[in-house]
Design a protein around this motif. Structure first.
Motif, PDB file in Angstrom:
ATOM      1  N   SER A  61       0.823  -1.223   0.000  1.00  0.00           N
ATOM      2  CA  SER A  61       0.000   0.000   0.000  1.00  0.00           C
ATOM      3  C   SER A  61       0.850   1.264   0.000  1.00  0.00           C
ATOM      4  CB  SER A  61      -0.892   0.034   1.247  1.00  0.00           C
ATOM      5  OG  SER A  61      -1.668  -1.126   1.331  1.00  0.00           O
ATOM      6  N   SER A 117      -6.831   0.137  -2.327  1.00  0.00           N
ATOM      7  CA  SER A 117      -7.677  -0.747  -3.135  1.00  0.00           C
ATOM      8  C   SER A 117      -7.213  -0.730  -4.588  1.00  0.00           C
ATOM      9  CB  SER A 117      -9.136  -0.300  -3.056  1.00  0.00           C
ATOM     10  OG  SER A 117      -9.567  -0.342  -1.725  1.00  0.00           O
ATOM     11  N   TRP A 173       1.034   1.919   6.047  1.00  0.00           N
ATOM     12  CA  TRP A 173       0.342   0.819   6.742  1.00  0.00           C
ATOM     13  C   TRP A 173       1.185  -0.457   6.698  1.00  0.00           C
ATOM     14  CZ3 TRP A 173      -2.604   4.370   8.326  1.00  0.00           C
ATOM     15  CH2 TRP A 173      -3.389   5.148   7.502  1.00  0.00           C
ATOM     16  N   GLU A 213     -15.303  -4.699   0.368  1.00  0.00           N
ATOM     17  CA  GLU A 213     -15.881  -4.339  -0.949  1.00  0.00           C
ATOM     18  C   GLU A 213     -15.008  -4.893  -2.071  1.00  0.00           C
ATOM     19  OE1 GLU A 213     -15.370  -2.176   1.553  1.00  0.00           O
ATOM     20  OE2 GLU A 213     -17.447  -1.813   2.146  1.00  0.00           O
TER      21      GLU A 213
HETATM   22  C1  LIG Z   1      -4.306  -3.246  10.422  1.00  0.00           C
HETATM   23  C2  LIG Z   1      -3.880  -3.035   8.992  1.00  0.00           C
HETATM   24  C3  LIG Z   1      -2.695  -3.610   8.562  1.00  0.00           C
HETATM   25  C4  LIG Z   1      -2.259  -3.397   7.246  1.00  0.00           C
HETATM   26  N1  LIG Z   1      -1.053  -3.931   6.867  1.00  0.00           N
HETATM   27  C5  LIG Z   1      -0.586  -3.677   5.633  1.00  0.00           C
HETATM   28  C6  LIG Z   1       0.712  -4.157   5.246  1.00  0.00           C
HETATM   29  O1  LIG Z   1       1.415  -4.828   6.027  1.00  0.00           O
HETATM   30  N2  LIG Z   1       1.167  -3.860   4.021  1.00  0.00           N
HETATM   31  C7  LIG Z   1       0.429  -3.133   3.131  1.00  0.00           C
HETATM   32  O2  LIG Z   1       0.907  -2.922   2.011  1.00  0.00           O
HETATM   33  N3  LIG Z   1      -0.795  -2.648   3.456  1.00  0.00           N
HETATM   34  C8  LIG Z   1      -1.317  -2.910   4.690  1.00  0.00           C
HETATM   35  N4  LIG Z   1      -2.548  -2.415   5.068  1.00  0.00           N
HETATM   36  C9  LIG Z   1      -3.264  -1.554   4.124  1.00  0.00           C
HETATM   37  C10 LIG Z   1      -4.498  -2.180   3.501  1.00  0.00           C
HETATM   38  O3  LIG Z   1      -4.131  -3.143   2.540  1.00  0.00           O
HETATM   39  C11 LIG Z   1      -5.307  -1.035   2.876  1.00  0.00           C
HETATM   40  O4  LIG Z   1      -5.754  -0.209   3.927  1.00  0.00           O
HETATM   41  C12 LIG Z   1      -6.486  -1.551   2.085  1.00  0.00           C
HETATM   42  O5  LIG Z   1      -6.058  -2.204   0.926  1.00  0.00           O
HETATM   43  C13 LIG Z   1      -7.449  -0.416   1.695  1.00  0.00           C
HETATM   44  O6  LIG Z   1      -6.767   0.630   1.092  1.00  0.00           O
HETATM   45  P1  LIG Z   1      -6.969   2.124   1.583  1.00  0.00           P
HETATM   46  O7  LIG Z   1      -6.770   2.180   3.060  1.00  0.00           O
HETATM   47  O8  LIG Z   1      -6.088   3.000   0.744  1.00  0.00           O
HETATM   48  O9  LIG Z   1      -8.494   2.466   1.310  1.00  0.00           O
HETATM   49  P2  LIG Z   1      -9.143   2.902  -0.070  1.00  0.00           P
HETATM   50  O10 LIG Z   1      -8.626   2.064  -1.161  1.00  0.00           O
HETATM   51  O11 LIG Z   1      -8.997   4.376  -0.199  1.00  0.00           O
HETATM   52  O12 LIG Z   1     -10.672   2.530   0.174  1.00  0.00           O
HETATM   53  C14 LIG Z   1     -11.550   3.379   0.916  1.00  0.00           C
HETATM   54  C15 LIG Z   1     -12.949   2.775   0.865  1.00  0.00           C
HETATM   55  O13 LIG Z   1     -13.420   2.744  -0.505  1.00  0.00           O
HETATM   56  C16 LIG Z   1     -13.811   1.416  -0.861  1.00  0.00           C
HETATM   57  N5  LIG Z   1     -13.442   1.156  -2.262  1.00  0.00           N
HETATM   58  C17 LIG Z   1     -12.286   1.484  -2.885  1.00  0.00           C
HETATM   59  N6  LIG Z   1     -12.292   1.045  -4.159  1.00  0.00           N
HETATM   60  C18 LIG Z   1     -13.478   0.403  -4.352  1.00  0.00           C
HETATM   61  C19 LIG Z   1     -14.070  -0.278  -5.450  1.00  0.00           C
HETATM   62  N7  LIG Z   1     -13.432  -0.419  -6.624  1.00  0.00           N
HETATM   63  N8  LIG Z   1     -15.299  -0.830  -5.281  1.00  0.00           N
HETATM   64  C20 LIG Z   1     -15.963  -0.728  -4.097  1.00  0.00           C
HETATM   65  N9  LIG Z   1     -15.443  -0.069  -3.014  1.00  0.00           N
HETATM   66  C21 LIG Z   1     -14.219   0.486  -3.130  1.00  0.00           C
HETATM   67  C22 LIG Z   1     -13.014   0.505   0.063  1.00  0.00           C
HETATM   68  O14 LIG Z   1     -13.646  -0.755   0.223  1.00  0.00           O
HETATM   69  C23 LIG Z   1     -12.985   1.318   1.349  1.00  0.00           C
HETATM   70  O15 LIG Z   1     -14.183   1.115   2.079  1.00  0.00           O
HETATM   71  C24 LIG Z   1      -3.032  -2.622   6.353  1.00  0.00           C
HETATM   72  C25 LIG Z   1      -4.236  -2.049   6.789  1.00  0.00           C
HETATM   73  C26 LIG Z   1      -4.657  -2.251   8.090  1.00  0.00           C
HETATM   74  C27 LIG Z   1      -5.951  -1.597   8.531  1.00  0.00           C
END
Ligand SMILES: Cc1cc2nc3c(=O)[nH]c(=O)nc-3n(C[C@H](O)[C@H](O)[C@H](O)COP(=O)(O)OP(=O)(O)OC[C@H]3O[C@@H](n4cnc5c(N)ncnc54)[C@H](O)[C@@H]3O)c2cc1C
Length: 402
Positions: free
Chosen positions: A138, A144, A168, A385
């Motif tokens: 990420s 996502s 993250w 999602e």
């Molecule tokens: C405790 C924890 C540990 C983590 N550890 C790691 C790690 O070790 N390494 C790493 O790389 N990442 C890690 N992550 C990151 C995690 O993979 C991301 O938070 C996750 O993929 C979501 O990305 P984002 O936070 O950028 O949210 P966004 O992508 O911005 O999403 C925000 C919201 O929009 C929705 N959304 C986005 N796109 C779509 C779509 N196409 N269709 C429907 N809904 C959509 C999502 O479901 C979400 O509800 C971790 C996260 C957490 C909470």
């Protein structure tokens, strides 16, 4: 108790007896009291003579990475045997002392995509519990929509030069290495991504911890500034990292789906916890009928999930490992875990809101923290999602494939 109904039933049942006997004999009694502490310490490894003794014994047997080939320090066990062993660690109050991102995510991926030199170097060290790994996927703005990532790796002849930021990144404070997605072609999206291994001690790697609502310093921002990475650290081919990245995510989701709820906090069945906190009627049942019905429904749903997981395991017995159905189970597991913790807090009442102070037991305080931490379960490894999108496309064929 599990029983095995197929042709290998006898073999598996006798293997289970062997495992139970071995754990009984080799797991130091002093560590039985420390299981909660162990999980609280993660992603660091705890210290001390007993801990080292247990780790040495498990490593010698190859049972930290039970399903890996023996030549890379694994136990050479079948998928069923390896799963059985992991279940027996839990059931007997023990734990796998080398468990981490190296065993659950990088290792299985390298077994499929790594070259011989990479397998020899990295798998062996993971199976001995000598190195810890973190996941550099990420980025700010690329969660996502992971394929929009911008951290770039430039070809500098004998090495790549990495610049960019990850976020993250779980366990990165204690990680020795990072498996990382980098952009090696600016003109294409998925086809411009490569999968590379970065030594976290390299000059130019800066880790800045972030605190979670649960109080844990679980993850960090990771900055790469002119980090030199040898070319042999590229896994697979240049610009072909996206397929490797997706495969690793299946392995990751497969671990989120394992057969247990949280390992910290009050892990007893809800019907048992309820006896300590709510009114029990003359027939020995929870007096509040509505609460009783919701607990019963939750426990039945969880049992269904366990059976679904068993079916998924049966389907992957040919050794191909997890597939898209990991997304189905990941979503069900996240929903049921969060539901369980809502019920736990409801059952415990005020005692389920403990943060500090003598009026709360350690288990109550841990329960509050786990309740908060597991809110993240529907986010990490890809949000609910995004799993629904994968299920719609790949499992149900509802949308055009990208
Ligand atoms: C405790 C924890 C540990 C983590 N550890 C790691 C790690 O070790 N390494 C790493 O790389 N990442 C890690 N992550 C990151 C995690 O993979 C991301 O938070 C996750 O993929 C979501 O990305 P984002 O936070 O950028 O949210 P966004 O992508 O911005 O999403 C925000 C919201 O929009 C929705 N959304 C986005 N796109 C779509 C779509 N196409 N269709 C429907 N809904 C959509 C999502 O479901 C979400 O509800 C971790 C996260 C957490 C909470």
């Amino acid at each position: 108790m599990d029983t095995f109904a197929d042709a290998t039933a006898g073999e598996l049942n006798s293997f289970r007896d062997e495992v139970r006997g071995w754990i009984q004999e080799n797991f130091p009694a002093s560590l039985r009291e420390k299981i909660e502490e162990y999980y609280r310490t993660l992603p660091r490894y705890p210290e001390g003579a007993d801990w080292k003794l247990w780790k040495d014994r498990v490593v010698q047997k190859g049972w930290g990475t039970p399903g890996w080939p023996v030549e890379y320090g694994g136990g050479g066990l079948s998928t069923e045997q390896a799963r059985l062993l992991e279940r027996e660690y839990l059931a007997s109050g023990a734990f796998n002392p080398v468990e981490g991102f190296g065993t659950s995510m990088l290792g299985p991926t390298l077994l499929e995509y790594g070259n011989e030199q990479q397998k020899q170097m990295h798998l062996t060290r993971v199976s001995r519990g000598e190195v810890r790994w973190c996941q550099g996927y990420s980025e700010p703005g690329s969660g996502s929509d992971l394929a929009s990532l911008r951290t770039k790796a430039e070809d500098e002849g004998d090495h790549y030069l990495i610049n960019g930021q990850k976020i993250w990144t779980s366990g990165s404070r204690y990680a020795d290495w990072c498996f990382c997605l980098v952009r090696t072609d600016q003109s294409r999206k998925q086809e411009g991504i490569s999968f590379i291994l970065i030594d976290m001690k390299s000059k130019g790697v800066d880790v800045r911890p972030i605190q979670l609502i649960s109080g844990q310093w679980h993850f960090s921002e990771v900055f790469f500034t002119d980090v030199k990475v040898p070319k042999e650290n590229l896994v697979g081919q240049l610009n072909k990292g996206w397929s490797i990245a997706k495969r690793l995510l299946q392995f990751e989701r497969n671990t989120v789906t394992d057969n247990r709820f949280s390992v910290a906090g009050d892990v007893r069945p809800l019907s048992v916890v309820a006896r300590d906190y709510v009114e029990i009627d003359a027939s020995g049942q929870i007096a509040n009928k509505d609460l009783r019905a919701r607990i019963a429904k939750h426990m039945m749903d969880f049992r269904s999930l366990q059976l679904l997981q068993r079916r998924m395991l049966d389907e992957t017995r040919d050794g191909r490992g997890p597939n898209e159905s990991a997304s189905v189970i990941k979503n069900a597991k996240a929903r049921l875990t969060q539901e369980r913790e809502e019920l736990l807090i409801e059952i415990m009442g005020v005692q389920g809101l403990g943060w500090e102070g003598d009026e709360f037991s350690q288990i109550e305080k841990d329960t509050t923290r786990v309740f908060l931490f597991d809110k993240a379960m529907s986010i990490y490894s890809g949000t609910t999602e995004i799993q629904n999108n994968i299920i719609a496309k790949r499992t149900l064929g509802l949308l055009d494939h990208q």
